[in-house]
Design an enzyme around this catalytic site. Structure first.
Site, PDB file in Angstrom:
ATOM      1  N   SER A   1      -0.800  23.569 -12.599  1.00 57.35           N
ATOM      2  CA  SER A   1      -0.514  22.164 -11.712  1.00 57.35           C
ATOM      3  C   SER A   1      -1.674  22.068 -10.967  1.00 57.35           C
ATOM      4  O   SER A   1      -2.321  22.961 -10.526  1.00 57.35           O
ATOM      5  CB  SER A   1       0.701  22.527 -11.103  1.00 57.35           C
TER       6      SER A   1
ATOM      7  N   LEU B   1      -2.094  17.685  -2.314  1.00 57.09           N
ATOM      8  CA  LEU B   1      -0.729  17.246  -2.968  1.00 57.09           C
ATOM      9  C   LEU B   1      -0.806  15.534  -2.985  1.00 57.09           C
ATOM     10  O   LEU B   1       0.249  15.016  -2.917  1.00 57.09           O
ATOM     11  CB  LEU B   1       0.187  17.491  -2.065  1.00 57.09           C
TER      12      LEU B   1
ATOM     13  N   ASN C   1       5.987  20.544 -11.275  1.00 58.01           N
ATOM     14  CA  ASN C   1       5.811  21.359 -10.151  1.00 58.01           C
ATOM     15  C   ASN C   1       6.069  20.424  -8.951  1.00 58.01           C
ATOM     16  O   ASN C   1       5.928  19.223  -8.891  1.00 58.01           O
ATOM     17  CB  ASN C   1       4.291  21.427 -10.205  1.00 58.01           C
TER      18      ASN C   1
ATOM     19  N   CYS D   1       0.735  25.836  -1.180  1.00 59.84           N
ATOM     20  CA  CYS D   1      -0.013  25.012  -1.157  1.00 59.84           C
ATOM     21  C   CYS D   1      -0.906  25.230   0.325  1.00 59.84           C
ATOM     22  O   CYS D   1      -0.250  25.058   1.389  1.00 59.84           O
ATOM     23  CB  CYS D   1       0.173  23.427  -1.142  1.00 59.84           C
TER      24      CYS D   1
ATOM     25  N   ILE E   1      -1.124  33.652  -8.741  1.00 61.29           N
ATOM     26  CA  ILE E   1      -1.242  33.362  -7.358  1.00 61.29           C
ATOM     27  C   ILE E   1      -1.761  31.702  -7.290  1.00 61.29           C
ATOM     28  O   ILE E   1      -2.409  31.402  -8.308  1.00 61.29           O
ATOM     29  CB  ILE E   1      -2.314  34.096  -6.626  1.00 61.29           C
TER      30      ILE E   1
ATOM     31  N   GLY F   1      -8.003  32.380 -11.698  1.00 64.80           N
ATOM     32  CA  GLY F   1      -9.500  32.649 -12.221  1.00 64.80           C
ATOM     33  C   GLY F   1      -9.236  33.052 -13.511  1.00 64.80           C
ATOM     34  O   GLY F   1     -10.339  33.406 -14.170  1.00 64.80           O
TER      35      GLY F   1
ATOM     36  N   GLY G   1      -6.245  27.385 -14.498  1.00 63.02           N
ATOM     37  CA  GLY G   1      -6.210  26.456 -13.581  1.00 63.02           C
ATOM     38  C   GLY G   1      -7.805  25.797 -13.526  1.00 63.02           C
ATOM     39  O   GLY G   1      -8.188  25.004 -14.270  1.00 63.02           O
TER      40      GLY G   1
END
Lengths: 245, 304
Positions: free
Chosen positions: B21, B73, B100, B131, B192, B245, B266
């Site tokens: 996301s 966000l 999400n 977040c 994470i 990562g 991501g």
């Protein structure tokens, strides 16, 4: 948008501050002046976005100023080096709104996309007038390239050491265009918008994450809501812009 | 079932690689470059009850082997996501998608989840309690096991879809948060989210990000993420989705050896929009080298 490997044609100084990097490869994704590319630089995580200065079937050129570590690395690029590049990013200028004699305004490294724009406007039979603004005489860049197109730009320098003394807006006031295209520092864009009565389009710079609309890193508020500079821009209509204080 | 197939809460994925996301929008930008149906699924941009502009810019900064973001966000709000984004998404992706969800109160999480629960395209709800870039919500729920459990219970009460809790690494004891979520009914855990971080501009002597701090992601955080996936997967029975990562097929294998049932990608999407496809294409050769027939065989394999 297209991803490809490009080969450095040359990387030559235009002035003490600016260099022009020519990259050879598949430029077919570049459709309009004012679009940009993003370069993957070895040793850096994020890509670096640059307006396309000009392009043809063999590749494209960009103009850059050394402002940080990424552009410092770029200064060392040599003919034959290879780079991964995303091309055809962003919306670009809308040529259909140019009218017969639009004015093209570039400031500093923002002169870059005006060259490709001028070439294509000339191809369409229009008569672009060009104003390029710099700090001082030695900063003046791309003048010969415009002259080779048959355009004679008005140059302004802050200290008056070359061309007109003052800002691009000082030259703009005399031209009274029906439409303008501008690229340069935000303060210049704002001054252009405030001093001209006509409609126009402006290309904005932003610190970007992806460069193609996925991360929302470069969002700018406009009169029609939040817009991604990389995807919905970097060119925005004058009337859409919300200026931040 | 192919050799890359995995199961996530009873839904089969053709491969374990999931765009994370916030790095994949609603998919359309990537659909220009590849057939999204090659993905098992993806997790779309974090959704809140009301539209959010997000943080001021600059929101992005470079880091050694990674990047910082403080987007905050930005999203059009759940009603517009359902009315405008999901119908467009349906045209480019034809499998269940991960929705999400973020919030600033337990009620907001429940409200947004209740609305997304009715959407046929949504296969899972991924609840972001991690977040780092918003105040008064987001990560504050993910740093306290009791608050994390409260959010989990509230969401579970309004949906029949599998609920994934997305955890923050910005805690001293990630295992206690994961266990609290599992006990409160979470169907899976993803971890994470980004690591709270900052940069300072030497020219201005001020923070680079307008928000001062942002979340670090990219290869720089991979070993940290791997360690947490290892710890959490040992402590919970529900499936764990590893992220942080991941940028190559071998990273996916490491995450799965550490205990991940699926893996999200991501920051790599932002610098290489074809990253997920390259990873999926490279996985079979890595499995061949390892003498592994089906990828599910390696899940948790490093625990011995």
């Amino acid at each position: 948008m297209k991803q490809g490997v490009f080969t450095v044609g040359d990387n030559a100084p235009l002035s003490p501050r600016l260099k022009r990097l020519r990259l050879l490869g598949d430029s077919s994704a570049i459709a309009r002046p004012g679009q940009f590319v993003s370069l993957a630089l070895p040793g850096f995580f994020l890509r670096r976005p640059f307006s396309v200065c000009d392009w043809d079937a063999s590749g494209f050129s960009i103009v850059y100023e050394q402002v940080g570590k990424g552009t410092d690395y770029m200064r060392s690029l040599r003919t034959g080096d290879r780079l991964d590049v995303l091309t055809g990013l962003g919306n670009g200028f809308d040529l259909s709104r140019a009218g017969n004699a639009p004015v093209l305004i570039g400031g500093g490294s923002g002169v870059s996309p005006m060259l490709g724009l001028a070439r294509r406007l000339l191809t369409e039979g229009r008569s672009p007038r060009v104003i390029l603004g710099f700090g001082t005489r030695e900063d003046v860049a791309l003048l010969e390239d415009f002259r080779l197109l048959g355009v004679c730009p008005t140059i302004t320098t802050l200290d008056g050491s070359f061309g007109l003394r003052g800002l691009v807006t000082d030259a703009l006031e005399e031209l009274q265009p029906s439409f303008f295209y501008a690229c340069g520092p935000e303060a210049m864009l704002r001054a252009v918008a405030e001093c001209s009565a006509c409609d126009g389009q402006m290309s904005f710079d932003a610190r970007m994450g992806c460069g193609f609309g996925a991360c929302m890193g470069c969002t700018r508020m406009t009169r029609s809501g939040p817009k991604r500079v990389c995807r919905d821009g970097p060119v925005f209509d004058r009337g859409e812009i919300v200026w931040e204080d | 079932m192919g050799r890359l197939s995995v199961s996530l809460c009873g839904i089969e994925l053709t491969n374990p690689v999931i765009p994370a996301s916030g790095t994949f929008g609603y998919g359309y930008e990537f659909a220009e470059l590849f057939d999204l149906d090659r993905l098992g699924t993806f997790s779309f941009k974090g959704t809140t009850a009301l539209p959010r502009f997000g943080n001021p810019t600059p929101r992005i900064a470079e880091a050694p082997a990674g990047m910082l973001n403080a987007v905050g966000l930005q999203n059009p709000g759940v009603d517009k996501v359902i009315a405008e984004e999901l119908p467009k998404l349906k045209k480019v992706f034809h499998k269940p998608v991960i929705a999400n969800v973020s919030g600033f109160s337990i009620e907001e999480y429940a409200e947004v989840c209740a609305k997304l629960d009715k959407e046929e395209q949504v296969g899972w709800l991924e609840v972001n309690i991690s977040c780092p870039n918003v105040h008064g919500g987001g990560m504050s729920f993910g740093t306290d096991p009791r608050a994390a459990a409260e959010v989990t219970k509230a969401v579970k009460a309004v949906t029949t879809k599998p609920v994934i809790l997305k955890l923050t690494p910005n805690v001293s004891d990630i295992v206690s948060v994961a266990k609290a979520c599992e006990e409160a009914g979470a169907d899976a855990i993803s971890l994470i989210n980004t690591v709270l971080a900052m940069r300072i501009d030497l020219k201005t002597r001020r923070p680079v990000l307008a928000n001062t701090t942002g979340g670090l992601s990219g290869p720089a955080v991979f070993p940290l993420a791997l360690r947490m996936v290892w710890q959490v997967s040992q402590a919970v029975r529900v499936p764990v989705i590893g992220l942080g990562g991941v940028s190559g097929a071998e990273d996916v294998i490491e995450m799965m050896l550490a205990g991940a049932s699926a893996v999200q990608v991501g920051a790599a999407n932002l610098v290489d929009p074809l990253a997920c496809i390259r990873i999926i294409d490279a996985l079979p050769a890595v499995l061949d080298r390892m003498g592994v027939k089906n990828i599910t065989e390696i899940i948790g394999g490093a625990h011995g």
